[in-house]
Write a protein that holds these residues in place. Structure first.
Motif, PDB file in Angstrom:
ATOM      1  N   GLY A 277     -41.525  26.157 -52.483  1.00 38.19           N
ATOM      2  CA  GLY A 277     -42.288  24.918 -52.448  1.00 38.19           C
ATOM      3  C   GLY A 277     -43.250  24.943 -51.285  1.00 38.19           C
ATOM      4  N   GLU A 278     -43.822  23.807 -50.984  1.00 35.08           N
ATOM      5  CA  GLU A 278     -44.787  23.718 -49.903  1.00 35.08           C
ATOM      6  C   GLU A 278     -44.105  23.958 -48.557  1.00 35.08           C
ATOM      7  OE1 GLU A 278     -47.290  20.199 -47.781  1.00 35.08           O
ATOM      8  OE2 GLU A 278     -47.183  20.171 -49.966  1.00 35.08           O
ATOM      9  N   ALA A 279     -44.564  25.026 -47.844  1.00 34.07           N
ATOM     10  CA  ALA A 279     -43.964  25.428 -46.567  1.00 34.07           C
ATOM     11  C   ALA A 279     -42.464  25.643 -46.697  1.00 34.07           C
ATOM     12  CB  ALA A 279     -44.276  24.405 -45.481  1.00 34.07           C
ATOM     13  N   ASP A 280     -42.033  26.034 -47.881  1.00 36.03           N
ATOM     14  CA  ASP A 280     -40.614  26.266 -48.162  1.00 36.03           C
ATOM     15  C   ASP A 280     -40.482  27.662 -48.759  1.00 36.03           C
ATOM     16  OD1 ASP A 280     -37.956  26.224 -48.818  1.00 36.03           O
ATOM     17  OD2 ASP A 280     -38.137  24.706 -50.389  1.00 36.03           O
ATOM     18  N   TYR A 281     -40.009  28.600 -47.959  1.00 37.17           N
ATOM     19  CA  TYR A 281     -39.924  29.984 -48.421  1.00 37.17           C
ATOM     20  C   TYR A 281     -38.759  30.665 -47.725  1.00 37.17           C
ATOM     21  CZ  TYR A 281     -43.320  29.291 -44.666  1.00 37.17           C
ATOM     22  OH  TYR A 281     -43.962  28.826 -43.557  1.00 37.17           O
ATOM     23  N   GLU A 282     -38.252  31.698 -48.363  1.00 40.61           N
ATOM     24  CA  GLU A 282     -37.120  32.437 -47.825  1.00 40.61           C
ATOM     25  C   GLU A 282     -37.393  33.931 -47.937  1.00 40.61           C
ATOM     26  OE1 GLU A 282     -33.639  32.504 -50.653  1.00 40.61           O
ATOM     27  OE2 GLU A 282     -34.744  30.787 -51.497  1.00 40.61           O
ATOM     28  N   PRO A 283     -36.977  34.710 -46.943  1.00 40.56           N
ATOM     29  CA  PRO A 283     -37.261  36.152 -46.962  1.00 40.56           C
ATOM     30  C   PRO A 283     -36.556  36.862 -48.110  1.00 40.56           C
ATOM     31  CG  PRO A 283     -35.741  35.599 -45.178  1.00 40.56           C
ATOM     32  CD  PRO A 283     -36.216  34.303 -45.748  1.00 40.56           C
ATOM     33  N   ALA A 342     -50.478  39.476 -33.118  1.00 46.66           N
ATOM     34  CA  ALA A 342     -49.029  39.675 -33.088  1.00 46.66           C
ATOM     35  C   ALA A 342     -48.379  39.261 -34.399  1.00 46.66           C
ATOM     36  CB  ALA A 342     -48.412  38.885 -31.923  1.00 46.66           C
ATOM     37  N   LYS A 343     -49.010  38.321 -35.086  1.00 47.48           N
ATOM     38  CA  LYS A 343     -48.459  37.793 -36.336  1.00 47.48           C
ATOM     39  C   LYS A 343     -49.591  37.591 -37.331  1.00 47.48           C
ATOM     40  CE  LYS A 343     -45.972  33.671 -38.030  1.00 47.48           C
ATOM     41  NZ  LYS A 343     -45.350  32.408 -37.580  1.00 47.48           N
ATOM     42  N   ILE A 344     -49.424  38.167 -38.526  1.00 49.85           N
ATOM     43  CA  ILE A 344     -50.444  38.065 -39.570  1.00 49.85           C
ATOM     44  C   ILE A 344     -49.776  37.492 -40.813  1.00 49.85           C
ATOM     45  CG2 ILE A 344     -52.141  39.313 -40.961  1.00 49.85           C
ATOM     46  CD1 ILE A 344     -51.736  41.582 -38.702  1.00 49.85           C
ATOM     47  N   GLY A 345     -50.105  36.258 -41.153  1.00 56.28           N
ATOM     48  CA  GLY A 345     -49.625  35.663 -42.388  1.00 56.28           C
ATOM     49  C   GLY A 345     -50.577  35.981 -43.518  1.00 56.28           C
ATOM     50  N   VAL A 346     -50.042  36.192 -44.696  1.00 59.60           N
ATOM     51  CA  VAL A 346     -50.857  36.564 -45.854  1.00 59.60           C
ATOM     52  C   VAL A 346     -50.502  35.659 -47.025  1.00 59.60           C
ATOM     53  CG1 VAL A 346     -51.559  38.423 -47.397  1.00 59.60           C
ATOM     54  CG2 VAL A 346     -50.848  38.970 -45.053  1.00 59.60           C
ATOM     55  N   VAL A 347     -51.504  34.977 -47.562  1.00 57.05           N
ATOM     56  CA  VAL A 347     -51.305  34.065 -48.692  1.00 57.05           C
ATOM     57  C   VAL A 347     -52.160  34.493 -49.866  1.00 57.05           C
ATOM     58  CG1 VAL A 347     -51.836  31.746 -49.545  1.00 57.05           C
ATOM     59  CG2 VAL A 347     -50.578  32.021 -47.417  1.00 57.05           C
ATOM     60  N   ASP A 348     -51.527  34.598 -51.022  1.00 59.05           N
ATOM     61  CA  ASP A 348     -52.239  34.833 -52.274  1.00 59.05           C
ATOM     62  C   ASP A 348     -51.846  33.690 -53.209  1.00 59.05           C
ATOM     63  OD1 ASP A 348     -52.990  35.772 -54.931  1.00 59.05           O
ATOM     64  OD2 ASP A 348     -53.271  37.738 -53.993  1.00 59.05           O
ATOM     65  N   PHE A 349     -52.826  32.871 -53.597  1.00 59.88           N
ATOM     66  CA  PHE A 349     -52.521  31.669 -54.369  1.00 59.88           C
ATOM     67  C   PHE A 349     -51.969  31.969 -55.757  1.00 59.88           C
ATOM     68  CE2 PHE A 349     -55.632  29.293 -51.532  1.00 59.88           C
ATOM     69  CZ  PHE A 349     -54.628  28.555 -50.916  1.00 59.88           C
ATOM     70  N   ARG A 350     -52.008  33.216 -56.187  1.00 55.95           N
ATOM     71  CA  ARG A 350     -51.361  33.559 -57.454  1.00 55.95           C
ATOM     72  C   ARG A 350     -49.843  33.420 -57.360  1.00 55.95           C
ATOM     73  NH1 ARG A 350     -54.833  39.028 -58.239  1.00 55.95           N
ATOM     74  NH2 ARG A 350     -54.778  38.828 -55.957  1.00 55.95           N
ATOM     75  N   GLY A 351     -49.334  33.418 -56.119  1.00 54.22           N
ATOM     76  CA  GLY A 351     -47.897  33.283 -55.932  1.00 54.22           C
ATOM     77  C   GLY A 351     -47.506  32.150 -55.006  1.00 54.22           C
ATOM     78  N   LEU A 352     -48.487  31.365 -54.540  1.00 50.44           N
ATOM     79  CA  LEU A 352     -48.211  30.216 -53.684  1.00 50.44           C
ATOM     80  C   LEU A 352     -49.137  29.086 -54.108  1.00 50.44           C
ATOM     81  CD1 LEU A 352     -47.516  30.236 -49.882  1.00 50.44           C
ATOM     82  CD2 LEU A 352     -49.041  28.530 -50.849  1.00 50.44           C
ATOM     83  N   ALA A 353     -48.656  28.246 -54.988  1.00 46.31           N
ATOM     84  CA  ALA A 353     -49.493  27.201 -55.594  1.00 46.31           C
ATOM     85  C   ALA A 353     -49.361  25.884 -54.855  1.00 46.31           C
ATOM     86  CB  ALA A 353     -49.136  27.037 -57.066  1.00 46.31           C
ATOM     87  N   TYR A 354     -49.611  25.931 -53.545  1.00 47.11           N
ATOM     88  CA  TYR A 354     -49.487  24.735 -52.714  1.00 47.11           C
ATOM     89  C   TYR A 354     -50.599  24.722 -51.665  1.00 47.11           C
ATOM     90  CZ  TYR A 354     -44.785  24.906 -54.704  1.00 47.11           C
ATOM     91  OH  TYR A 354     -43.727  24.963 -55.580  1.00 47.11           O
ATOM     92  N   GLY A 355     -50.818  23.553 -51.076  1.00 47.35           N
ATOM     93  CA  GLY A 355     -51.728  23.467 -49.952  1.00 47.35           C
ATOM     94  C   GLY A 355     -51.166  24.200 -48.745  1.00 47.35           C
ATOM     95  N   LEU A 356     -52.025  24.469 -47.752  1.00 48.04           N
ATOM     96  CA  LEU A 356     -51.623  25.313 -46.631  1.00 48.04           C
ATOM     97  C   LEU A 356     -51.410  24.563 -45.328  1.00 48.04           C
ATOM     98  CD1 LEU A 356     -53.953  28.424 -47.167  1.00 48.04           C
ATOM     99  CD2 LEU A 356     -51.583  28.104 -47.904  1.00 48.04           C
ATOM    100  N   ASP A 357     -51.759  23.292 -45.282  1.00 45.09           N
ATOM    101  CA  ASP A 357     -51.664  22.568 -44.017  1.00 45.09           C
ATOM    102  C   ASP A 357     -50.258  22.612 -43.438  1.00 45.09           C
ATOM    103  OD1 ASP A 357     -54.278  22.030 -44.412  1.00 45.09           O
ATOM    104  OD2 ASP A 357     -54.076  19.860 -44.645  1.00 45.09           O
ATOM    105  N   ASP A 387     -57.977  22.916 -50.823  1.00 41.41           N
ATOM    106  CA  ASP A 387     -58.433  21.526 -50.675  1.00 41.41           C
ATOM    107  C   ASP A 387     -57.302  20.538 -50.966  1.00 41.41           C
ATOM    108  OD1 ASP A 387     -60.313  19.673 -50.004  1.00 41.41           O
ATOM    109  OD2 ASP A 387     -61.270  19.597 -51.992  1.00 41.41           O
ATOM    110  N   ARG A 388     -56.090  20.932 -50.631  1.00 47.29           N
ATOM    111  CA  ARG A 388     -54.957  20.047 -50.823  1.00 47.29           C
ATOM    112  C   ARG A 388     -54.325  19.765 -49.469  1.00 47.29           C
ATOM    113  NH1 ARG A 388     -51.915  21.666 -56.490  1.00 47.29           N
ATOM    114  NH2 ARG A 388     -53.743  21.399 -57.803  1.00 47.29           N
ATOM    115  N   PRO A 389     -54.933  18.866 -48.686  1.00 45.23           N
ATOM    116  CA  PRO A 389     -54.410  18.583 -47.344  1.00 45.23           C
ATOM    117  C   PRO A 389     -53.024  17.971 -47.407  1.00 45.23           C
ATOM    118  CG  PRO A 389     -56.077  16.979 -47.953  1.00 45.23           C
ATOM    119  CD  PRO A 389     -56.102  18.028 -49.019  1.00 45.23           C
ATOM    120  N   THR A 390     -52.133  18.500 -46.624  1.00 41.83           N
ATOM    121  CA  THR A 390     -50.762  18.005 -46.575  1.00 41.83           C
ATOM    122  C   THR A 390     -50.303  17.994 -45.125  1.00 41.83           C
ATOM    123  OG1 THR A 390     -49.966  20.253 -46.944  1.00 41.83           O
ATOM    124  CG2 THR A 390     -50.119  18.816 -48.870  1.00 41.83           C
ATOM    125  N   THR A 391     -49.254  17.295 -44.862  1.00 46.54           N
ATOM    126  CA  THR A 391     -48.698  17.226 -43.520  1.00 46.54           C
ATOM    127  C   THR A 391     -47.217  17.520 -43.576  1.00 46.54           C
ATOM    128  OG1 THR A 391     -50.306  15.530 -42.906  1.00 46.54           O
ATOM    129  CG2 THR A 391     -48.396  15.804 -41.459  1.00 46.54           C
TER     130      THR A 391
END
Length: 393
Positions: A277-283, A342-357, A387-391
């Motif tokens: 889900g949004e900002a909800d992920y597990e390794p 030191a840290k590089i996050g990588v997002v591909d919207f084909r697998g993360l269908a949520y806003g990024l805020d 363009d999906r602002p979230t908090t």
């Protein structure tokens, strides 16, 4: 009165010929019957049709017959050879320069056909530009936008004669102007690529830029951010030969010239996450930046970052952090960033269908790089997730 005598036509095949023809037909049918069935076609990069499940309903409505016909075509014996033969005949006998949306250009070049921009694509492009500009305005001073030009825009002389490609330069000018007006930094590679077009910037058989082309874009990024570029002399460079990409899979060009590419043997680790889900992920797994097993498949480019994962995090050697929002062009670009962050996050919207805020707030990313290629960006209906602002709650 003249009489007409009916004579049996001497154009009928003699019995021996009929027997030989029937034997060949039956023989080929038997070969097809026992020929090993495949689930996937490596060269076509797609799943092949399987024997359809029979039912009275699908028989009566004609679906079973259609599916069975597709099955026979996909599982025909020596399918790859027949496709190669058809491609050769089309090119040599009929001078055909287009196959499955790919243009066969000069000197072995293959290009994605883009003669027109549909009304739907124009609407989508407008939405995508708005998504980027709105996102940049929410994160002033932190967003960089890199839109890679198409190979056809850099090497127009290699296109088939009189190919009426869209005016990509005019479209890029407009896109860059709108994004820059929002306050984002913009990287435009056209002048640099045209000045260095004798270098290996794009694959001939694939739609991606090469890692060399990606490195030139990375150097421009470092110049913009006042960073010291990745030192290619520090690490072992490994070359992968015999790469036939997505364009080749579509055209099966009979005289295709194999591409090659290089990568660096980096010790950095990447953790791939399952997105719930949004900002909800597990390794899910931690691995190197190259999935070496994919170098033995047709999709060798998929070895970079192990393909297109929804969300992953790379351990770098620099300072600070950056989030890269991308299509597959970024996969060969991102490893260079290990020298700077030191840290590089990588997002591909084909697998993360949520806003990024929420993700940006949760992970504390300092910078955001949006990296796409032109032809993907203008039609991708997932860019709008920017363009999906979230908090974060």
């Amino acid at each position: 009165m003249e009489k007409y005598v009916h004579r049996r036509s001497d154009r009928h095949l003699p019995p021996v010929s009929l027997i030989v023809f029937a034997a060949l037909l039956c023989g080929f049918a038997l070969v097809n019957l026992f020929w090993p069935k495949r689930e996937n076609s490596e060269l076509e990069n797609r799943k092949l049709a399987q024997m359809p499940v029979f039912s009275v309903k699908t028989l009566l409505n004609g679906k079973w017959q259609d599916d069975f016909s597709t099955y026979l075509q996909d599982q025909v014996a020596l399918r790859d050879g027949w496709i190669n033969l058809e491609s050769a005949v089309n090119a040599l006998a009929f001078g055909k320069t287009e196959e499955s949306g790919i243009l066969n250009g000069k000197d072995g070049w293959m290009f994605t056909k883009l003669f027109t921009v549909s009304t739907d694509t124009e609407k989508q492009l407008g939405k995508n530009i708005s998504a980027v500009t709105n996102f940049a305005q929410r994160y002033p001073g932190r967003v960089t936008f890199l839109l890679a030009p198409s190979a056809s825009d850099i090497y127009p002389e290699m296109l088939p004669a009189n190919a009426p490609m869209v005016d990509e330069d005019a479209m890029l000018d407009d896109i860059f102007a709108q994004v820059q007006a929002s306050g984002a930094d913009v990287i435009d590679m056209r002048d640099d690529y045209r000045a260095n077009k004798d270098q290996y910037l794009y694959f001939k058989t694939d739609h991606h830029w090469t890692p060399d082309g990606a490195y030139r874009a990375y150097q421009q990024f470092c110049t913009l951010k006042n960073l010291t570029p990745f030192d290619c002399n520090v690490y072992t460079k490994i070359t992968v030969p015999d790469f036939y990409g997505t364009h080749y899979s579509a055209t099966r060009r009979w005289n295709a010239q194999a591409d090659s590419f290089s990568y660096y043997d980096l010790p950095n680790q990447m953790t791939v996450y399952k997105v719930n889900g949004e900002a909800d992920y597990e390794p899910v797994k931690t691995e190197g930046l190259m999935n070496l097993a994919k170098l033995d498949t047709r999709d060798k480019y998929g070895a970079f970052l192990d393909g297109n994962n929804g969300y992953s995090v790379i351990e770098g050697n620099g300072t600070g952090s950056i989030l890269v929002v991308k299509d597959s062009y970024a996969n060969s670009f991102i490893p260079y960033l290990t020298a700077n962050y030191a840290k590089i996050g990588v997002v591909d919207f084909r697998g993360l269908a949520y806003g990024l805020d929420s993700t940006i707030e949760k992970e504390g990313y300092d910078q955001i790089l949006i990296l796409y290629n032109f032809q993907t960006f203008i039609s991708d209906n997932k860019v709008i997730y920017l363009d999906r602002p979230t908090t974060l709650k």
